[in-house]
Design a protein around this motif. Structure first.
Motif, PDB file in Angstrom:
ATOM      1  N   VAL A  59       0.737  -1.206   0.013  1.00 45.82           N
ATOM      2  CA  VAL A  59      -0.080   0.070  -0.073  1.00 45.82           C
ATOM      3  C   VAL A  59       0.845   1.244  -0.074  1.00 45.82           C
ATOM      4  CG1 VAL A  59      -1.507   1.264   1.389  1.00 45.82           C
ATOM      5  CG2 VAL A  59      -1.998  -1.309   1.295  1.00 45.82           C
ATOM      6  N   GLN A  60       1.802   1.407   1.023  1.00 47.31           N
ATOM      7  CA  GLN A  60       2.560   2.392   0.802  1.00 47.31           C
ATOM      8  C   GLN A  60       3.610   2.537  -0.605  1.00 47.31           C
ATOM      9  OE1 GLN A  60       5.125   0.883   4.113  1.00 47.31           O
ATOM     10  NE2 GLN A  60       5.046   3.046   4.926  1.00 47.31           N
ATOM     11  N   LEU A  61       4.061   1.552  -1.076  1.00 50.05           N
ATOM     12  CA  LEU A  61       4.653   1.671  -2.538  1.00 50.05           C
ATOM     13  C   LEU A  61       3.471   2.237  -3.675  1.00 50.05           C
ATOM     14  CD1 LEU A  61       6.842  -1.316  -2.450  1.00 50.05           C
ATOM     15  CD2 LEU A  61       7.436   1.089  -2.118  1.00 50.05           C
ATOM     16  N   ILE A  62       2.222   1.824  -3.531  1.00 50.89           N
ATOM     17  CA  ILE A  62       1.331   2.071  -4.375  1.00 50.89           C
ATOM     18  C   ILE A  62       1.068   3.667  -4.043  1.00 50.89           C
ATOM     19  CG2 ILE A  62      -1.265   2.005  -4.900  1.00 50.89           C
ATOM     20  CD1 ILE A  62      -1.124  -1.122  -4.493  1.00 50.89           C
ATOM     21  N   ILE A  63       1.085   4.070  -3.072  1.00 47.33           N
ATOM     22  CA  ILE A  63       0.969   5.685  -2.932  1.00 47.33           C
ATOM     23  C   ILE A  63       1.838   6.396  -3.406  1.00 47.33           C
ATOM     24  CG2 ILE A  63       0.529   7.349  -1.192  1.00 47.33           C
ATOM     25  CD1 ILE A  63      -1.058   5.259   0.587  1.00 47.33           C
ATOM     26  N   SER A  64       3.215   5.789  -3.039  1.00 46.16           N
ATOM     27  CA  SER A  64       4.138   6.652  -3.663  1.00 46.16           C
ATOM     28  C   SER A  64       4.394   6.597  -5.179  1.00 46.16           C
ATOM     29  CB  SER A  64       5.532   6.108  -3.192  1.00 46.16           C
ATOM     30  OG  SER A  64       5.579   6.022  -1.635  1.00 46.16           O
ATOM     31  N   THR A  65       3.972   5.536  -5.576  1.00 49.13           N
ATOM     32  CA  THR A  65       4.127   5.359  -7.366  1.00 49.13           C
ATOM     33  C   THR A  65       2.979   6.126  -7.962  1.00 49.13           C
ATOM     34  OG1 THR A  65       4.798   3.099  -7.124  1.00 49.13           O
ATOM     35  CG2 THR A  65       3.903   3.813  -9.417  1.00 49.13           C
ATOM     36  N   LEU A  66       1.763   6.398  -7.352  1.00 46.04           N
ATOM     37  CA  LEU A  66       0.789   7.082  -7.721  1.00 46.04           C
ATOM     38  C   LEU A  66       1.383   8.996  -7.544  1.00 46.04           C
ATOM     39  CD1 LEU A  66      -2.543   5.430  -6.408  1.00 46.04           C
ATOM     40  CD2 LEU A  66      -1.571   5.505  -8.654  1.00 46.04           C
ATOM     41  N   ALA A  67       1.976   8.883  -6.538  1.00 48.50           N
ATOM     42  CA  ALA A  67       2.365  10.515  -6.392  1.00 48.50           C
ATOM     43  C   ALA A  67       3.270  10.680  -7.537  1.00 48.50           C
ATOM     44  CB  ALA A  67       2.867  10.560  -5.138  1.00 48.50           C
ATOM     45  N   ILE A  68       4.360   9.905  -7.749  1.00 52.33           N
ATOM     46  CA  ILE A  68       5.265  10.159  -8.748  1.00 52.33           C
ATOM     47  C   ILE A  68       4.581  10.212 -10.062  1.00 52.33           C
ATOM     48  CG2 ILE A  68       7.380   9.222  -9.948  1.00 52.33           C
ATOM     49  CD1 ILE A  68       8.105   8.040  -6.938  1.00 52.33           C
ATOM     50  N   SER A 123       3.700  12.229   3.741  1.00 54.95           N
ATOM     51  CA  SER A 123       4.827  13.241   3.476  1.00 54.95           C
ATOM     52  C   SER A 123       6.055  12.608   2.526  1.00 54.95           C
ATOM     53  CB  SER A 123       5.351  13.319   4.779  1.00 54.95           C
ATOM     54  OG  SER A 123       5.997  12.408   5.429  1.00 54.95           O
ATOM     55  N   THR A 124       6.422  11.398   2.636  1.00 56.43           N
ATOM     56  CA  THR A 124       7.345  10.860   1.676  1.00 56.43           C
ATOM     57  C   THR A 124       6.958  10.806   0.394  1.00 56.43           C
ATOM     58  OG1 THR A 124       8.284   9.565   3.619  1.00 56.43           O
ATOM     59  CG2 THR A 124       9.019   8.868   1.536  1.00 56.43           C
ATOM     60  N   ALA A 125       5.539  10.354   0.004  1.00 56.56           N
ATOM     61  CA  ALA A 125       5.091  10.314  -1.151  1.00 56.56           C
ATOM     62  C   ALA A 125       5.168  11.712  -1.886  1.00 56.56           C
ATOM     63  CB  ALA A 125       3.755   9.963  -1.456  1.00 56.56           C
ATOM     64  N   TYR A 126       4.777  12.890  -1.164  1.00 58.31           N
ATOM     65  CA  TYR A 126       4.891  14.397  -1.521  1.00 58.31           C
ATOM     66  C   TYR A 126       6.370  14.492  -1.917  1.00 58.31           C
ATOM     67  CZ  TYR A 126       4.092  19.043  -2.075  1.00 58.31           C
ATOM     68  OH  TYR A 126       3.861  20.421  -2.505  1.00 58.31           O
ATOM     69  N   PHE A 127       7.269  14.408  -0.986  1.00 57.09           N
ATOM     70  CA  PHE A 127       8.561  14.625  -1.042  1.00 57.09           C
ATOM     71  C   PHE A 127       9.361  13.805  -2.468  1.00 57.09           C
ATOM     72  CE2 PHE A 127      13.144  13.410  -0.691  1.00 57.09           C
ATOM     73  CZ  PHE A 127      13.685  14.755  -0.681  1.00 57.09           C
ATOM     74  N   LEU A 128       8.834  12.644  -2.732  1.00 57.29           N
ATOM     75  CA  LEU A 128       9.225  12.028  -4.137  1.00 57.29           C
ATOM     76  C   LEU A 128       8.730  12.589  -5.070  1.00 57.29           C
ATOM     77  CD1 LEU A 128       8.865   8.287  -2.760  1.00 57.29           C
ATOM     78  CD2 LEU A 128      11.128   9.496  -3.067  1.00 57.29           C
ATOM     79  N   ASP A 171      14.184   1.734   3.220  1.00 57.76           N
ATOM     80  CA  ASP A 171      15.558   1.284   2.673  1.00 57.76           C
ATOM     81  C   ASP A 171      14.906   1.302   1.049  1.00 57.76           C
ATOM     82  OD1 ASP A 171      16.479   0.304   4.907  1.00 57.76           O
ATOM     83  OD2 ASP A 171      15.707  -1.443   5.020  1.00 57.76           O
ATOM     84  N   ILE A 172      13.653   1.119   0.531  1.00 64.51           N
ATOM     85  CA  ILE A 172      13.533   1.014  -0.704  1.00 64.51           C
ATOM     86  C   ILE A 172      13.290   2.607  -1.229  1.00 64.51           C
ATOM     87  CG2 ILE A 172      11.579   0.408  -2.435  1.00 64.51           C
ATOM     88  CD1 ILE A 172      10.673  -1.733  -0.520  1.00 64.51           C
ATOM     89  N   VAL A 173      13.003   3.283  -0.543  1.00 63.13           N
ATOM     90  CA  VAL A 173      12.918   4.811  -1.027  1.00 63.13           C
ATOM     91  C   VAL A 173      14.499   5.431  -0.995  1.00 63.13           C
ATOM     92  CG1 VAL A 173      12.204   7.017  -0.317  1.00 63.13           C
ATOM     93  CG2 VAL A 173      10.707   5.203  -0.043  1.00 63.13           C
ATOM     94  N   GLN A 174      15.062   5.100  -0.318  1.00 60.84           N
ATOM     95  CA  GLN A 174      16.641   5.504  -0.124  1.00 60.84           C
ATOM     96  C   GLN A 174      17.298   5.104  -1.254  1.00 60.84           C
ATOM     97  OE1 GLN A 174      17.701   8.186   1.693  1.00 60.84           O
ATOM     98  NE2 GLN A 174      15.685   8.160   2.755  1.00 60.84           N
ATOM     99  N   ILE A 175      17.210   3.763  -1.537  1.00 56.25           N
ATOM    100  CA  ILE A 175      17.748   3.160  -2.849  1.00 56.25           C
ATOM    101  C   ILE A 175      17.222   3.941  -3.968  1.00 56.25           C
ATOM    102  CG2 ILE A 175      17.709   0.921  -4.269  1.00 56.25           C
ATOM    103  CD1 ILE A 175      17.689  -0.548  -1.458  1.00 56.25           C
ATOM    104  N   PHE A 176      16.035   4.119  -4.238  1.00 63.07           N
ATOM    105  CA  PHE A 176      15.390   4.932  -5.152  1.00 63.07           C
ATOM    106  C   PHE A 176      16.075   6.231  -5.311  1.00 63.07           C
ATOM    107  CE2 PHE A 176      12.272   7.800  -6.791  1.00 63.07           C
ATOM    108  CZ  PHE A 176      12.108   7.558  -8.038  1.00 63.07           C
ATOM    109  N   LEU A 177      16.037   7.128  -4.227  1.00 65.80           N
ATOM    110  CA  LEU A 177      16.836   8.332  -4.468  1.00 65.80           C
ATOM    111  C   LEU A 177      18.150   8.313  -5.069  1.00 65.80           C
ATOM    112  CD1 LEU A 177      15.037   9.898  -1.385  1.00 65.80           C
ATOM    113  CD2 LEU A 177      14.584  10.277  -3.617  1.00 65.80           C
TER     114      LEU A 177
END
Length: 298
Positions: A97-106, A164-169, A281-287
């Motif tokens: 669910v977290q990854l889906i929200i971040s992907t939609l934000a990107i 907040s992380t999704a908005y930052f991404l 960990d996944i977000v930091q790898i992506f960044l």
């Protein structure tokens, strides 16, 4: 013990006619003691009447109470493996669910990158708020881990950090090239899958090296601050790539902690903490990959 008291036999005088009172012949009353048994001094046996036996129930102490289900015993219906599998499913559900929200934000940035970039530049305070919320949540995760085990605080903090992380991404993706974002996303997905498979099947216990990883991360953070002060882009990219390697290793460690088959593991109440650790960990790898890709494109 019953008290026996010897009773002195009572003598009575039989009065005959014409004799004065008191000159009678003594005789023994057989009602009390028989004459044949008088010399043997036989005492009556005690008789217990209306005796009530009081039975006290056993006092049950809390230490003697056994739980209905003992998860330590493999013979029970619910085994430790079943509980661990349920825990893993719960953590992976939260992580997806977290990854889906971040992907939609990107993905929002690909609709109209120019308008998204202009809106973020006109409302830069929103980016600072998102960074502050993310930082406060990470600090709370490190210092107050028990707070992430209590409902509903754990879900509230999880939601705040994810949004907040999704908005930052989304803000980072808006100022980056679309090809760099796609490459970083694909490379991160491939790297995460390979690392997870290796960590899950590895015989070596990587959880024993967590102290060394923290030491290396502290050194890299100091070097990164040095590069930011002197504004060296090359140093920042190199340190960012090094951080990506460190967080990839941390992702492998957290996967082993999630499996529960190694020395250090997540407890069954740490489903939010486990999901946040894997997500960070996944977000930091992506960044890290995105930073290297932007540097190469420019």
């Amino acid at each position: 013990q019953p008290q026996y008291q010897y009773q002195q036999p009572q003598y009575q005088y039989q009065h005959q006619q014409g004799q004065p009172q008191g000159n009678g012949k003594p005789f023994y009353e057989p009602q009390m003691y028989a004459e044949s048994n008088y010399n043997q001094r036989q005492m009556p046996q005690p008789v217990y009447e209306n005796v009530v036996m009081e039975v006290k129930p056993d006092i049950v102490k809390p230490d003697n109470i056994k739980p209905a289900i003992n998860i330590e015993n493999n013979n029970t219906n619910i085994s430790k493996e079943a509980l661990r599998r349920g825990f893993i499913r719960k953590v992976l559900t939260i992580l997806i669910v977290q990854l889906i929200i971040s992907t939609l934000a990107i993905a929002v940035t690909f609709i109209d990158k120019k308008k998204t970039r202009e809106w973020i530049q006109d409302h830069q305070y929103t980016l600072y708020i998102a960074l502050a919320v993310s930082l406060i949540t990470v600090i709370a995760l490190a210092c107050f881990r028990n707070l992430f085990r209590k409902v509903p605080w754990n879900y509230l903090l999880l939601t705040l950090y994810t949004l907040s992380t999704a908005y930052f991404l989304m803000s980072i993706a808006a100022v980056s090239e679309s090809t760099s974002v796609l490459f970083a996303g694909g490379f991160t997905l491939f790297a995460v899958f390979v690392i997870a498979c290796y960590a899950w099947k590895a015989k070596k216990d990587l959880t024993k090296t967590m102290s060394g990883i923290l030491s290396v991360s502290s050194i890299l953070l100091m070097i990164l601050i040095f590069g930011v002060i002197f504004r060296s882009r090359i140093v920042n990219v190199i340190i960012g790539a090094a951080f990506g390697v460190v967080f990839a290793f941390m992702f492998a460690v957290n996967v082993q902690r999630l499996s529960g088959r190694y020395e250090q593991k997540f407890s069954l109440d740490d489903y939010v903490i486990a999901a946040l650790d894997l997500y960070i960990d996944i977000v930091q790898i992506f960044l890290s990959v995105l930073g290297v890709a932007n540097f190469v494109n420019k």
